[in-house]
Design an enzyme around this catalytic site. Structure first.
Site, short mmCIF file in Angstrom:
data_model
loop_
_atom_site.label_atom_id
_atom_site.label_comp_id
_atom_site.label_asym_id
_atom_site.label_seq_id
_atom_site.Cartn_x
_atom_site.Cartn_y
_atom_site.Cartn_z
N SER A 86 31.08 42.78 5.20
CA SER A 86 31.43 41.37 4.94
C SER A 86 32.15 40.76 6.14
O SER A 86 32.76 41.45 6.96
CB SER A 86 32.32 41.28 3.71
OG SER A 86 31.68 41.85 2.60
N1 SAM Z 1 32.62 46.93 1.15
C1 SAM Z 1 31.56 47.08 2.10
C2 SAM Z 1 31.99 47.30 3.52
O1 SAM Z 1 33.17 47.21 3.81
O2 SAM Z 1 31.08 47.60 4.30
C3 SAM Z 1 30.56 45.98 2.06
C4 SAM Z 1 29.63 46.25 0.99
S1 SAM Z 1 28.09 45.45 0.88
C5 SAM Z 1 28.49 43.74 0.91
C6 SAM Z 1 27.82 45.83 -0.85
C7 SAM Z 1 27.57 47.28 -1.14
O3 SAM Z 1 27.50 47.46 -2.55
C8 SAM Z 1 26.26 47.80 -0.58
O4 SAM Z 1 26.51 48.90 0.24
C9 SAM Z 1 25.47 48.18 -1.83
O5 SAM Z 1 24.61 49.30 -1.64
C10 SAM Z 1 26.57 48.49 -2.81
N2 SAM Z 1 26.19 48.43 -4.23
C11 SAM Z 1 25.31 47.60 -4.84
N3 SAM Z 1 25.23 47.88 -6.15
C12 SAM Z 1 26.06 48.93 -6.39
C13 SAM Z 1 26.39 49.70 -7.55
N4 SAM Z 1 25.84 49.47 -8.75
N5 SAM Z 1 27.29 50.70 -7.41
C14 SAM Z 1 27.86 50.98 -6.20
N6 SAM Z 1 27.55 50.31 -5.07
C15 SAM Z 1 26.68 49.28 -5.16
#
Ligand code: SAM
Length: 214
Positions: free
Chosen positions: A58
């Site tokens: 993000s």
């Molecule tokens: N917090 C992260 C960082 O600092 O890089 C950014 C994360 S990115 C915007 C959102 C993440 O949520 C992705 O890596 C995606 O694979 C994960 N995600 C989506 N659905 C999910 C779920 N049901 N459980 C766990 N992770 C999930």
């Protein structure tokens, strides 16, 4: 190339991020450790960056804004859903006692472990799985943060929050809102709509429509 100090001054303080602990965490955690090698010169730019598998780290402002809204204390245990590259977990770990973080894409879950090892921070535990069901063995949490957007906040996450705790989540598919819920009783919440946002969708069970959710 934007420096960490310039990021704090021009992107965070200039947009009303005031909490000195949040500003310090944002300056201390080296964002370059969490972005792909060919993008390291862009690590402190004012935007999200690709981290692989169609996912993003993000924008720094959003990470700082969410951390400020969570109002973490050094004694807090936090659950993050969506570890991604591990950056947000690293920032939160500077503000809380322990961060537990779940990632649904195995390749990213492994990448986060590698990245977090480089920081040497020890108060972060990650795991691969669907964050929809939370982390029962470690519940209850003082705060829960979602970095992927479900259509509604999954009930198991609300159940795993302490009374008095906060959940922060981008919610919605097309028009997403960042919501902050304060848990006031076993099944009661005060909800604040903070701002319109654009996060990647939460996949896994959250994606299966109205059967799950609130
Ligand atoms: N917090 C992260 C960082 O600092 O890089 C950014 C994360 S990115 C915007 C959102 C993440 O949520 C992705 O890596 C995606 O694979 C994960 N995600 C989506 N659905 C999910 C779920 N049901 N459980 C766990 N992770 C999930």
């Amino acid at each position: 190339m934007v420096t960490p100090e310039e990021m704090v001054e021009n992107q965070l303080k200039a947009r009303n991020i005031h909490d000195p602990k949040v500003l310090q965490a944002m300056e201390e955690v080296d964002r370059a450790l969490f972005v792909p090698e060919d993008l390291q010169h862009k690590a402190y730019e004012d935007r999200p960056l690709p981290i692989g598998r169609d996912q993003t780290i993000s924008q720094p402002y959003i990470v700082a804004y969410m951390a400020e809204q969570l109002q973490l204390k050094k004694t807090d245990r936090v659950l993050e859903v969506g570890t991604g590259c591990g950056y947000n977990a690293a920032v939160l770990s500077r503000l809380a006692r322990h961060v537990f973080s779940i990632e649904i894409i195995a390749w990213l879950a492994d990448l986060a472990v590698e990245n977090l090892q480089k920081t040497g921070f020890e108060n972060i535990t990650t795991r691969y799985g669907d964050g929809y069901s939370g982390w029962v063995e470690e519940a209850p949490f003082d705060a829960i943060i979602l970095t992927a957007a479900p259509p509604t906040i999954p009930k198991p996450l609300k159940d795993q929050l302490k009374i008095g705790g906060r959940i922060l989540a981008p919610v919605g598919r097309i028009n997403q809102q960042l919501l902050l819920l304060h848990k006031t009783g076993p099944d009661s919440y005060e909800e604040k709509r903070l701002l319109p946002v654009r996060f990647v969708p939460m996949t896994g069970k959250a994606d299966k429509g109205g059967k799950y959710g609130r």
